[in-house]
Design a protein around this motif. Sequence first.
Motif, PDB file in Angstrom:
ATOM      1  N   VAL A  61       0.904  -1.303   0.145  1.00  0.00           N
ATOM      2  CA  VAL A  61       0.037  -0.037   0.167  1.00  0.00           C
ATOM      3  C   VAL A  61       0.886   1.253   0.117  1.00  0.00           C
ATOM      4  O   VAL A  61       0.703   2.264  -0.617  1.00  0.00           O
ATOM      5  CB  VAL A  61      -0.861  -0.083   1.411  1.00  0.00           C
ATOM      6  CG1 VAL A  61      -1.704   1.389   1.481  1.00  0.00           C
ATOM      7  CG2 VAL A  61      -1.916  -1.213   1.127  1.00  0.00           C
ATOM      8  N   ASN A  65       1.608   1.658  -3.766  1.00  0.00           N
ATOM      9  CA  ASN A  65       0.562   2.503  -3.930  1.00  0.00           C
ATOM     10  C   ASN A  65      -0.468   1.455  -4.853  1.00  0.00           C
ATOM     11  O   ASN A  65      -1.254   1.937  -5.627  1.00  0.00           O
ATOM     12  CB  ASN A  65       0.583   3.815  -4.577  1.00  0.00           C
ATOM     13  CG  ASN A  65       1.064   4.797  -4.011  1.00  0.00           C
ATOM     14  OD1 ASN A  65       0.693   4.930  -2.756  1.00  0.00           O
ATOM     15  ND2 ASN A  65       2.230   5.521  -4.161  1.00  0.00           N
ATOM     16  N   SER A  67      -3.992  -0.155  -5.673  1.00  0.00           N
ATOM     17  CA  SER A  67      -5.166  -0.040  -4.747  1.00  0.00           C
ATOM     18  C   SER A  67      -6.023  -1.456  -4.210  1.00  0.00           C
ATOM     19  O   SER A  67      -5.606  -2.471  -5.189  1.00  0.00           O
ATOM     20  CB  SER A  67      -5.973   0.379  -6.212  1.00  0.00           C
ATOM     21  OG  SER A  67      -7.404   0.336  -5.818  1.00  0.00           O
ATOM     22  N   LYS A  70     -12.448  -0.088  -3.477  1.00  0.00           N
ATOM     23  CA  LYS A  70     -13.236   0.767  -2.677  1.00  0.00           C
ATOM     24  C   LYS A  70     -13.753   0.059  -1.385  1.00  0.00           C
ATOM     25  O   LYS A  70     -13.821   0.730  -0.348  1.00  0.00           O
ATOM     26  CB  LYS A  70     -14.309   1.536  -3.467  1.00  0.00           C
ATOM     27  CG  LYS A  70     -13.874   2.459  -4.535  1.00  0.00           C
ATOM     28  CD  LYS A  70     -14.958   3.074  -5.090  1.00  0.00           C
ATOM     29  CE  LYS A  70     -14.608   3.974  -6.217  1.00  0.00           C
ATOM     30  NZ  LYS A  70     -15.765   4.693  -7.034  1.00  0.00           N
ATOM     31  N   GLN A  75      -6.493  -0.757   3.200  1.00  0.00           N
ATOM     32  CA  GLN A  75      -5.737   0.347   2.637  1.00  0.00           C
ATOM     33  C   GLN A  75      -5.783   1.545   3.384  1.00  0.00           C
ATOM     34  O   GLN A  75      -4.962   2.413   3.721  1.00  0.00           O
ATOM     35  CB  GLN A  75      -6.306   0.579   1.224  1.00  0.00           C
ATOM     36  CG  GLN A  75      -5.173   1.681   0.354  1.00  0.00           C
ATOM     37  CD  GLN A  75      -5.629   1.417  -1.134  1.00  0.00           C
ATOM     38  OE1 GLN A  75      -5.421   0.492  -1.771  1.00  0.00           O
ATOM     39  NE2 GLN A  75      -6.131   2.496  -1.798  1.00  0.00           N
ATOM     40  N   ASP A  76      -7.123   1.970   3.646  1.00  0.00           N
ATOM     41  CA  ASP A  76      -7.648   3.152   4.464  1.00  0.00           C
ATOM     42  C   ASP A  76      -7.044   2.945   5.906  1.00  0.00           C
ATOM     43  O   ASP A  76      -6.629   3.981   6.519  1.00  0.00           O
ATOM     44  CB  ASP A  76      -9.065   3.331   4.556  1.00  0.00           C
ATOM     45  CG  ASP A  76      -9.703   3.805   3.315  1.00  0.00           C
ATOM     46  OD1 ASP A  76      -8.869   4.061   2.493  1.00  0.00           O
ATOM     47  OD2 ASP A  76     -10.937   3.369   3.104  1.00  0.00           O
ATOM     48  N   ARG A  79      -3.111   3.853   5.736  1.00  0.00           N
ATOM     49  CA  ARG A  79      -2.956   5.425   5.574  1.00  0.00           C
ATOM     50  C   ARG A  79      -3.240   6.231   6.845  1.00  0.00           C
ATOM     51  O   ARG A  79      -2.864   7.226   7.029  1.00  0.00           O
ATOM     52  CB  ARG A  79      -3.684   5.849   4.413  1.00  0.00           C
ATOM     53  CG  ARG A  79      -2.998   5.244   3.059  1.00  0.00           C
ATOM     54  CD  ARG A  79      -3.414   5.692   1.665  1.00  0.00           C
ATOM     55  NE  ARG A  79      -2.726   5.074   0.869  1.00  0.00           N
ATOM     56  CZ  ARG A  79      -3.279   4.833  -0.482  1.00  0.00           C
ATOM     57  NH1 ARG A  79      -4.488   4.963  -0.901  1.00  0.00           N
ATOM     58  NH2 ARG A  79      -2.111   4.339  -1.482  1.00  0.00           N
ATOM     59  N   LYS A 195      -8.285  -5.370  -9.697  1.00  0.00           N
ATOM     60  CA  LYS A 195      -8.650  -4.059  -9.224  1.00  0.00           C
ATOM     61  C   LYS A 195      -7.486  -2.806  -9.669  1.00  0.00           C
ATOM     62  O   LYS A 195      -8.003  -1.694  -9.698  1.00  0.00           O
ATOM     63  CB  LYS A 195      -8.376  -4.015  -7.663  1.00  0.00           C
ATOM     64  CG  LYS A 195      -9.268  -4.778  -6.960  1.00  0.00           C
ATOM     65  CD  LYS A 195     -10.910  -4.577  -7.043  1.00  0.00           C
ATOM     66  CE  LYS A 195     -11.566  -5.382  -6.259  1.00  0.00           C
ATOM     67  NZ  LYS A 195     -13.062  -5.378  -6.685  1.00  0.00           N
ATOM     68  N   ASN A 196      -6.385  -3.452 -10.210  1.00  0.00           N
ATOM     69  CA  ASN A 196      -5.347  -2.748 -10.782  1.00  0.00           C
ATOM     70  C   ASN A 196      -5.077  -3.340 -12.342  1.00  0.00           C
ATOM     71  O   ASN A 196      -3.779  -3.587 -12.694  1.00  0.00           O
ATOM     72  CB  ASN A 196      -4.385  -2.334  -9.963  1.00  0.00           C
ATOM     73  CG  ASN A 196      -4.533  -2.102  -8.578  1.00  0.00           C
ATOM     74  OD1 ASN A 196      -4.333  -0.923  -8.300  1.00  0.00           O
ATOM     75  ND2 ASN A 196      -4.772  -3.235  -7.770  1.00  0.00           N
ATOM     76  N   ASN A 344      -2.976   8.184 -11.020  1.00  0.00           N
ATOM     77  CA  ASN A 344      -4.112   7.862 -10.568  1.00  0.00           C
ATOM     78  C   ASN A 344      -4.407   6.910  -9.515  1.00  0.00           C
ATOM     79  O   ASN A 344      -5.396   6.672  -8.595  1.00  0.00           O
ATOM     80  CB  ASN A 344      -5.127   7.037 -11.698  1.00  0.00           C
ATOM     81  CG  ASN A 344      -5.506   7.830 -12.931  1.00  0.00           C
ATOM     82  OD1 ASN A 344      -5.493   9.335 -12.450  1.00  0.00           O
ATOM     83  ND2 ASN A 344      -5.594   7.697 -13.980  1.00  0.00           N
ATOM     84  N   ASN A 345      -3.086   6.263  -9.155  1.00  0.00           N
ATOM     85  CA  ASN A 345      -2.843   5.512  -8.253  1.00  0.00           C
ATOM     86  C   ASN A 345      -2.565   5.719  -6.737  1.00  0.00           C
ATOM     87  O   ASN A 345      -1.861   5.264  -6.048  1.00  0.00           O
ATOM     88  CB  ASN A 345      -1.998   4.088  -8.525  1.00  0.00           C
ATOM     89  CG  ASN A 345      -2.819   2.857  -9.036  1.00  0.00           C
ATOM     90  OD1 ASN A 345      -3.429   3.102 -10.264  1.00  0.00           O
ATOM     91  ND2 ASN A 345      -2.763   1.800  -8.486  1.00  0.00           N
ATOM     92  N   GLY A 346      -2.075   7.323  -6.978  1.00  0.00           N
ATOM     93  CA  GLY A 346      -1.514   7.958  -5.760  1.00  0.00           C
ATOM     94  C   GLY A 346      -0.418   8.236  -5.750  1.00  0.00           C
ATOM     95  O   GLY A 346       0.217   9.047  -4.931  1.00  0.00           O
TER      96      GLY A 346
END
Length: 351
Positions: A61, A65, A67, A70, A75-76, A79, A195-196, A344-346
């Motif tokens: 993560v 990076n 993903s 959602k 992941q959340d 971070r 997802k990626n 887009n992936n951060g």
Amino acid sequence: MILPESKELPVNLLAACFNKTSATYKFYWLLSILQAVENGTLIVTKRELFSRMISNSWFTVNYFNVSFGKQDLIQDAIRSINSFESITIDEKREIVFQKLLTTKNSETERLLWHFNKNVPHWFLSPWFPKKENETDSIREKRIYSDSQRFESKSLYALYQDYIEINPYWVNYLISNARVLKDFCFWNLALFLQSKNPNVPDIPNKLIKPATRNGLNKQRTQFWDVVLDELGSVNCIYTGEKLIKGNYAVEHFIPYSFVSHDLIWNLIPANKSFNSSKSNKLPILDKYFEPFYELQKKAYEIVRRRTPKNKLLEDYLTVLQIEEDSINHDKFKEIIQPLVSIASNNGFEFMK
């Protein structure tokens, strides 16, 4: 992948754990159980397993990076934890684990225990199929109570604060630990690739490598050859003249996104700037043209001076070489989407 068979155990139920997955939880839960069993721990606190789940996914993560989708809160959680725990983004897994296991930060503890809402009991779903008209809450209570008697030869017994590995499973888990981990990573890679879809090399972004490959070959066999002929080149970022023996070999698009050291993405750069750039993305409107010109000139020099140089083959992985040179538009067609996807992936842009 097919798991090793056992005449005494319902291995098919273990294999079925990943049949329906909308998040990464089950993959990291099983990996964490296997790590605990390998350490000789058969009664494992949930806190330990939740801490291992986060530490196992920390590098994927934070550094790469990748993903998780959602619906996935790992992941959340990572971070959020990263914002109030003193842990670097590329810290060693065991150090991350120990810090999470021992922290007194109430917010970290809350985030870890969030995974208790679903992961420990729904992982056992294959052993305890849903009964007709049974609600999720009733089924959850049944999984807890029945697993404590190791009904259906469940993998573990589930309690409020810990799990207990079923003794009948211990030898199987230990003797097949490597295959079971590969099974986890294989399924995790497939899940994350979905997802990626445009992110390269997902399998190699699941585990922090013990050491990064050095770039000495790219330096001595390619860029030193270029500098032998030209004497110096200008750093495309700082304008400083770079000479042989006094430059860094730099990834134009960060290694943490492309996950390779192919020569078409490597250029000489000012040493201090290379350190400060870290894993930032280049602004293409500003840097693509000098990057392309340097790559084009270098390719032509190396091809002429050392035509059998194997590093030249790196260009063939992405480019069709025309007239012994690199086509500008085709090279940009390779670089531009990679930068967009990374953004887009951060990944952040240089300032």
